[in-house]
Design a protein around this motif. Structure first.
Motif, PDB file in Angstrom:
ATOM      1  N   LEU A  90      31.448  52.732  41.214  1.00  0.00           N
ATOM      2  CA  LEU A  90      30.564  52.171  40.199  1.00  0.00           C
ATOM      3  C   LEU A  90      30.926  50.728  39.898  1.00  0.00           C
ATOM      4  O   LEU A  90      30.059  49.841  39.920  1.00  0.00           O
ATOM      5  CB  LEU A  90      30.644  53.006  38.913  1.00  0.00           C
ATOM      6  CG  LEU A  90      29.888  52.422  37.704  1.00  0.00           C
ATOM      7  CD1 LEU A  90      28.401  52.319  37.988  1.00  0.00           C
ATOM      8  CD2 LEU A  90      30.149  53.251  36.458  1.00  0.00           C
ATOM      9  N   MET A  91      32.200  50.462  39.600  1.00  0.00           N
ATOM     10  CA  MET A  91      32.636  49.110  39.251  1.00  0.00           C
ATOM     11  C   MET A  91      33.761  48.661  40.168  1.00  0.00           C
ATOM     12  O   MET A  91      34.507  49.480  40.697  1.00  0.00           O
ATOM     13  CB  MET A  91      33.113  49.063  37.791  1.00  0.00           C
ATOM     14  CG  MET A  91      32.047  49.359  36.761  1.00  0.00           C
ATOM     15  SD  MET A  91      32.628  49.096  35.064  1.00  0.00           S
ATOM     16  CE  MET A  91      33.875  50.378  34.934  1.00  0.00           C
ATOM     17  N   ASP A  92      33.894  47.360  40.353  1.00  0.00           N
ATOM     18  CA  ASP A  92      35.047  46.831  41.075  1.00  0.00           C
ATOM     19  C   ASP A  92      36.312  47.392  40.446  1.00  0.00           C
ATOM     20  O   ASP A  92      36.431  47.472  39.212  1.00  0.00           O
ATOM     21  CB  ASP A  92      35.068  45.299  41.000  1.00  0.00           C
ATOM     22  CG  ASP A  92      33.974  44.669  41.835  1.00  0.00           C
ATOM     23  OD1 ASP A  92      33.509  45.301  42.797  1.00  0.00           O
ATOM     24  OD2 ASP A  92      33.587  43.524  41.510  1.00  0.00           O
ATOM     25  N   ASN A  93      37.270  47.754  41.268  1.00  0.00           N
ATOM     26  CA  ASN A  93      38.437  48.465  40.764  1.00  0.00           C
ATOM     27  C   ASN A  93      39.710  47.918  41.402  1.00  0.00           C
ATOM     28  O   ASN A  93      39.679  46.975  42.188  1.00  0.00           O
ATOM     29  CB  ASN A  93      38.314  49.966  41.069  1.00  0.00           C
ATOM     30  CG  ASN A  93      38.280  50.237  42.566  1.00  0.00           C
ATOM     31  OD1 ASN A  93      37.534  49.618  43.305  1.00  0.00           O
ATOM     32  ND2 ASN A  93      39.097  51.165  43.023  1.00  0.00           N
ATOM     33  N   TYR A  94      40.826  48.540  41.063  1.00  0.00           N
ATOM     34  CA  TYR A  94      42.106  48.182  41.659  1.00  0.00           C
ATOM     35  C   TYR A  94      42.373  49.130  42.816  1.00  0.00           C
ATOM     36  O   TYR A  94      42.464  50.345  42.630  1.00  0.00           O
ATOM     37  CB  TYR A  94      43.241  48.285  40.636  1.00  0.00           C
ATOM     38  CG  TYR A  94      44.577  47.865  41.183  1.00  0.00           C
ATOM     39  CD1 TYR A  94      44.982  46.537  41.140  1.00  0.00           C
ATOM     40  CD2 TYR A  94      45.445  48.802  41.760  1.00  0.00           C
ATOM     41  CE1 TYR A  94      46.214  46.145  41.663  1.00  0.00           C
ATOM     42  CE2 TYR A  94      46.667  48.426  42.272  1.00  0.00           C
ATOM     43  CZ  TYR A  94      47.050  47.099  42.226  1.00  0.00           C
ATOM     44  OH  TYR A  94      48.257  46.715  42.745  1.00  0.00           O
ATOM     45  N   GLU A  95      42.458  48.598  44.040  1.00  0.00           N
ATOM     46  CA  GLU A  95      42.736  49.398  45.226  1.00  0.00           C
ATOM     47  C   GLU A  95      44.247  49.374  45.507  1.00  0.00           C
ATOM     48  O   GLU A  95      44.898  48.344  45.342  1.00  0.00           O
ATOM     49  CB  GLU A  95      41.978  48.846  46.431  1.00  0.00           C
ATOM     50  CG  GLU A  95      40.471  49.038  46.351  1.00  0.00           C
ATOM     51  CD  GLU A  95      40.073  50.479  46.607  1.00  0.00           C
ATOM     52  OE1 GLU A  95      40.703  51.131  47.470  1.00  0.00           O
ATOM     53  OE2 GLU A  95      39.123  50.958  45.960  1.00  0.00           O
TER      54      GLU A  95
END
Length: 211
Positions: free
Chosen positions: A146-151
């Motif tokens: 859904l949203m840019d995240n921490y990978e």
């Protein structure tokens, strides 16, 4: 396998495939249908494997071949993952053998090129629709993410989100690809082409499993 005439390439590809896709089901010790309500499918990319004598791990499981001698042209994401939409249908065809409904729990692309993100989503939704029309019991589809995240390995550089995140201000901005998914969910179609007939989509029924 990179070179299907090479038993080394074939062996490496089969071992990698077994470790990633079959081992967990073997460890269950029972038929998946006896204990699972559904199987979640995470599909992002195709891997073409070739043998490589660079250590124990690569000797057993090989390395990925990124050369163009398999399909032309091949396209890769900034993370080096090949974009190959037909693979989603192929994976669903394969996992239906377990006799359990399937759900695509992760599918997406990390990119800052929104045209590319839209093309990725459209092609994979079309492959999903073809799988459903094949009679494969697919319960649903979840885009990652859904949203840019921490990978874990890429940190904040991998931009998977349907919603862009400014990590300094926490401002959220809906990307155009989100509208593509919204329209597909609402109309059951992509660019006017139906994804699947309503009667083709299975419904998850509660299961009682023995203990």
């Amino acid at each position: 396998a990179c070179n299907r005439a090479s038993w080394l390439d074939r062996s490496a590809a089969r071992l990698r495939d077994f470790a990633l896709n079959d081992l967990a089901f073997r460890l269950l010790g029972v038929r998946p249908a006896a204990v699972l309500d559904f199987i979640g499918i995470n599909y992002y990319a195709r891997q073409i494997v070739r043998s490589h004598f660079g250590g124990v791990r690569t000797m057993l499981f090989g390395t990925e071949c990124h050369e163009d001698h398999h399909d032309a042209p091949r396209s890769f994401t900034p993370m080096g993952w090949e974009i190959y939409a037909p693979g989603l249908r192929q994976v669903l065809q394969r996992f239906q053998r377990y006799g359990v409904p399937l759900m695509v729990t992760e599918n997406g692309i990390a990119t800052t090129d929104e045209t590319r993100r839209e093309a990725y989503l459209r092609s994979h939704l079309q492959a999903l629709g073809e799988a459903v029309e094949d009679g494969i019991p697919v319960l649903g589809y979840l885009y990652w993410t859904l949203m840019d995240n921490y990978e874990w390995t890429e940190g904040r550089e991998a931009r998977f989100g349907l919603v862009a995140v400014d990590f300094d201000t926490q401002e959220r901005t809906v990307r155009p690809t989100a509208r593509v998914l919204q329209n597909a969910c609402r109309d059951n179609s992509v660019d006017g082409e139906p994804l699947a007939g309503e009667s083709s989509v299975p419904r998850l029924q509660p299961q009682e499993h023995g203990r």
